[in-house]
Design an enzyme around this catalytic site. Structure first.
Site, PDB file in Angstrom:
ATOM      1  CD  GLU A  96      -2.456  -1.645   2.469  1.00  0.00           C
ATOM      2  OE1 GLU A  96      -2.255  -0.953   3.487  1.00  0.00           O
ATOM      3  OE2 GLU A  96      -3.042  -2.743   2.497  1.00  0.00           O
ATOM      4  CG  HIS A 145      -0.697   1.599  13.972  1.00  0.00           C
ATOM      5  ND1 HIS A 145      -2.027   1.569  14.294  1.00  0.00           N
ATOM      6  CD2 HIS A 145      -0.653   1.790  12.639  1.00  0.00           C
ATOM      7  CE1 HIS A 145      -2.756   1.752  13.196  1.00  0.00           C
ATOM      8  NE2 HIS A 145      -1.949   1.883  12.179  1.00  0.00           N
ATOM      9  CG  ASP A 204       0.664  -3.454  15.028  1.00  0.00           C
ATOM     10  OD1 ASP A 204       0.570  -3.417  16.256  1.00  0.00           O
ATOM     11  OD2 ASP A 204       1.676  -3.044  14.415  1.00  0.00           O
ATOM     12  CG  PHE A 207       2.095  -0.235  11.061  1.00  0.00           C
ATOM     13  CD1 PHE A 207       2.832   0.369  12.080  1.00  0.00           C
ATOM     14  CD2 PHE A 207       1.662   0.555  10.008  1.00  0.00           C
ATOM     15  CE1 PHE A 207       3.133   1.729  12.035  1.00  0.00           C
ATOM     16  CE2 PHE A 207       1.955   1.910   9.953  1.00  0.00           C
ATOM     17  CZ  PHE A 207       2.692   2.504  10.976  1.00  0.00           C
ATOM     18  CD  GLU A 239      -3.770  -4.736   4.832  1.00  0.00           C
ATOM     19  OE1 GLU A 239      -4.982  -5.066   4.806  1.00  0.00           O
ATOM     20  OE2 GLU A 239      -3.399  -3.573   5.081  1.00  0.00           O
TER      21      GLU A 239
END
Ligand SMILES: Cc1ncc(C[n+]2csc(CCOP(=O)(O)OP(=O)(O)O)c2C)c(N)n1
Ligand SMILES: [Mg+2]
Lengths: 341, 321
Positions: free
Chosen positions: A29, A139, A95, A93, A70
């Site tokens: 992204e 994050h 996360d 990230f 994702e």
């Protein structure tokens, strides 16, 4: 040798490998940014600018911006790796693994074994981890123990710009899926980094300090803190070995055992949440295989078992620091018997 | 438009509060006092307020990383929000969440969300609670154009359709996800996607408070009456960067200035109510002044408020080690 930031080191490694091998592609992204927008192309190069410049160099066919999907694009990277490309996918990230973990741990990780050794999956997933950025609970996590837990994945946690470049090139050339962890607080750290490509080995720990009284194992950003703690302890007559395992899977447990046998004392520093993290894993393996060499209980330095708090006042308490490492080292030194001559 | 004078003043006050709050956070962030990632909602006020005007405290909303506007529109305490953004103990989440995680469950504000696409399934859950317990409540899932491409959004919409949940999906299409244009990232038409799930949808000018309000009123009424989920595709724009610190080089140079001059939702609102003689300029000016004082107090209060205490690190989690 030129001084380069961690950010530049990662960028240079990717750029050199893309130039060397046309099968290497990058996706993520805003990995270039500005897709379909009226202004600047390559506007971002990822949110912290790590991949900036790759798109102008290699074009949008090899530097692919993705929608926010994702599960879709990490899975596509796994499929592409299985069929002849060598993708580097950016999970911005770590996360966000929650959104796409199936494609990583049920798919990419298992192809080779499940398919009877026939598959190769040369996939690199780059991802940011770690606290200290005031980025709050979703994050700031480490999460590398979760990936380390999964057979079939390789897990790389570079501690410096020099390490990052060599390990990234090794990751891209590796035929297994590699998760490459970049600590967001390390990007501006500078170091001597050779201009030419080089690789550093997976599963071979690096000794950043050598000493006689105590072994400290630390990962990623914690290596710098462990080095500082070791230097200060050295000034107080406690000489420490610091081990940077570089990769948690494969893990160079032999070097750790060897050093523990030499010093008899172990501190493990791990920024990940304390249950089932690398500190508990390494401690268990040492307890199992070098119990007789231990002169004191192993000390683990990890955050408390809480989500990462937002408030700076709390986050600063949360993350392990040099003081806590020194404290753990002193406790280890105070306990147990003297080393046999 | 059947809004009373009081409703109109309430709407204007809420939109002004969001605008002034965000302008202030923008200015304060530039001084370096505000930690972390901050995503501002300025420019999009008509969406949050147009939708939330139709909701009560028992109704729920799931928000996004760009959540300040949704919080204010749902009635969150502005001083508590500002304190949260500064990481203070008096913050709405005791300083533990920050800008990206402001929540007030008593008001049905189920939280801003750091995970893009994280909110839509949660809104389905709130709608399921309402349906199961027959509370008559509805849920709204706010999500961006970027979020509309996540699997979670598609899964939530299908679930809402097959379970006939009282939920409204509000797609806030501000043209960008980070630096990526929605015109590129969304394949096909979001309305057709919704239709594919059997969910009725409409496209609305998200700069126009009245258009948003009326579309949301119909969708929320349908949900409340057992008619199942609906979808709103709002076209709008953000004025600031993706997050504070974003140079916005991917936008056209005059893009934001033009939007502010021609499509500003507050200006459009004022013009409309003044021309129709629904509210007089003095009343609107008074709202602005009142809001300015509120934001000033909230900011001063936040700066002066104490940080959390060390012991707070270990509370609110089921087990401590
Ligand atoms: C699962 C996940 N992926 C990526 C991100 C990083 N990220 C945060 S906001 C954002 C863009 C979101 O765009 P959109 O949904 O259009 O909302 P907007 O920012 O325009 O309000 C991205 C990619 C994230 N927080 N979570
Ligand atoms: Mg958007």
């Amino acid at each position: 040798m030129a001084r380069k930031s961690f950010r530049q080191a990662v960028n240079e490694a990717i750029s050199q490998e893309m130039a060397r091998d046309p099968r290497v592609i990058v996706m993520g992204e805003d990995i270039a940014g500005g897709m379909g927008a009226p202004g600047e192309d390559d506007a971002w190069g990822g949110p912290l600018g790590v991949t900036k410049g790759l798109m102008p160099q290699f074009g949008r066919e090899r530097v692919l911006d993705t929608p926010i999907t994702e599960s879709g694009f990490i899975g596509a990277a796994a499929g592409a790796a299985l069929t002849g490309l060598r993708p580097i996918a950016d999970l911005m990230f770590v996360d966000f693994m929650g959104v796409c973990f199936d494609q990583i741990f049920n798919q990419a990780a298992k192809f080779k074994y499940m398919f009877g050794g026939k598959a190769r999956t040369p996939l690199v997933i780059r991802t940011m981890y770690g606290a200290g950025f005031r980025a709050a609970s979703q994050h700031s996590q480490c999460l590398y123990p979760l990936f380390t837990h999964v057979p079939g994945l390789k897990v790389v946690i570079p501690s410096s710009p020099y390490e990052a470049k060599g390990l990234m090139i090794a990751a891209i050339r590796d035929d297994d899926p590699v998760i490459f962890f970049e600590h967001k607080m390390l990007y501006d750290v500078e170091d001597e980094v050779p201009d030419e490509p080089y690789t550093l080995p997976f599963g071979e720990a690096n000794l950043t300090r050598e000493g006689e009284d105590l072994t400290i194992v630390a990962l990623g950003r914690m290596v710098t803190l462990a080095n500082e703690a070791a230097d200060r302890l050295g000034g107080q007559g406690i000489s420490c070995t610091v081990i940077d395992p570089r990769t948690t899977s494969p893990l160079d447990i032999e070097t750790i055992l060897e050093e523990v046998r030499a010093t008899g004392r172990l501190v493990v520093v791990d920024e990940a949440s304390p249950r089932c993290n690398m500190a508990t894993d390494i401690s268990a393996q040492v307890a199992e295989r070098a119990f007789e060499a231990l002169r004191a209980p192993i000390r683990m330095v990890s955050p408390p078992h809480t989500p990462v708090p937002f408030s700076p006042a709390l986050e600063d308490l949360y993350v392990p620091d040099v003081e806590k490492i020194i404290q753990a080292a002193r406790t280890a030194m105070a306990a147990g018997g003297r080393k046999a001559a | 438009m059947q809004l009373s004078r009081e409703d109109l003043l309430r709407a204007y006050r809420s939109m002004c509060t969001i605008r002034q709050f965000e302008e202030r956070v923008h200015a304060e962030f530039a001084t370096g006092d505000i930690p972390g990632f901050v995503h501002l909602y300025a420019g999009e006020e008509a969406s949050a307020v147009g939708v939330c005007m139709n909701l009560g405290a028992r109704d729920s909303i799931a928000s996004t990383h760009r959540g300040h506007g949704h919080c204010i529109a749902k009635g969150c305490d502005v001083a508590g929000m500002m304190a949260e953004i500064y990481g203070r103990k008096s913050g709405l989440c005791a300083g533990k969440g920050g800008s990206m995680h402001i929540a007030d469950l008593d008001l049905g504000m189920l939280g801003a969300n750091g995970i893009v696409g994280g909110g839509a399934p949660l809104a389905c859950g709130a709608a399921l609670t309402a349906k199961t317990l027959k509370t008559g409540a509805v849920a709204v899932a706010f999500g961006g154009d970027g979020a509309s491409n996540q699997g979670t959004t598609a899964e939530a919409m299908n679930l809402a359709s097959v379970w006939r949940l009282p939920v409204v999906f509000v797609l806030e299409d501000n043209g960008y996800a980070e630096s990526t244009a929605s015109a590129w990232s969304i394949g096909g038409d979001p309305l057709v996607r919704a239709e594919g799930f059997g969910i009725p949808g409409v496209r609305v000018d998200g700069h126009d408070f009245f258009a948003v309000h009326d579309a949301a009123r119909d969708a929320i009424a349908r949900a409340r009456d057992g008619g199942g989920p609906s979808f709103l595709h709002l076209k709008l724009a953000r004025y600031f960067g993706h997050f504070e610190g974003d140079g916005m080089t991917y936008r056209a140079a005059d893009e934001v200035a033009k939007l502010r001059a021609e499509r500003d939702c507050l200006t459009l609102f004022r013009r409309r109510v003044e021309e129709a003689r629904l509210l007089d300029p003095a009343a609107l000016d008074a709202v602005e002044a009142e809001v300015a004082a509120l934001i000033e107090d909230a900011t001063r209060g936040a700066k002066a408020a104490p940080m959390p205490a060390p012991a707070d690190l270990l509370t609110d989690v089921y087990v401590s080690y």
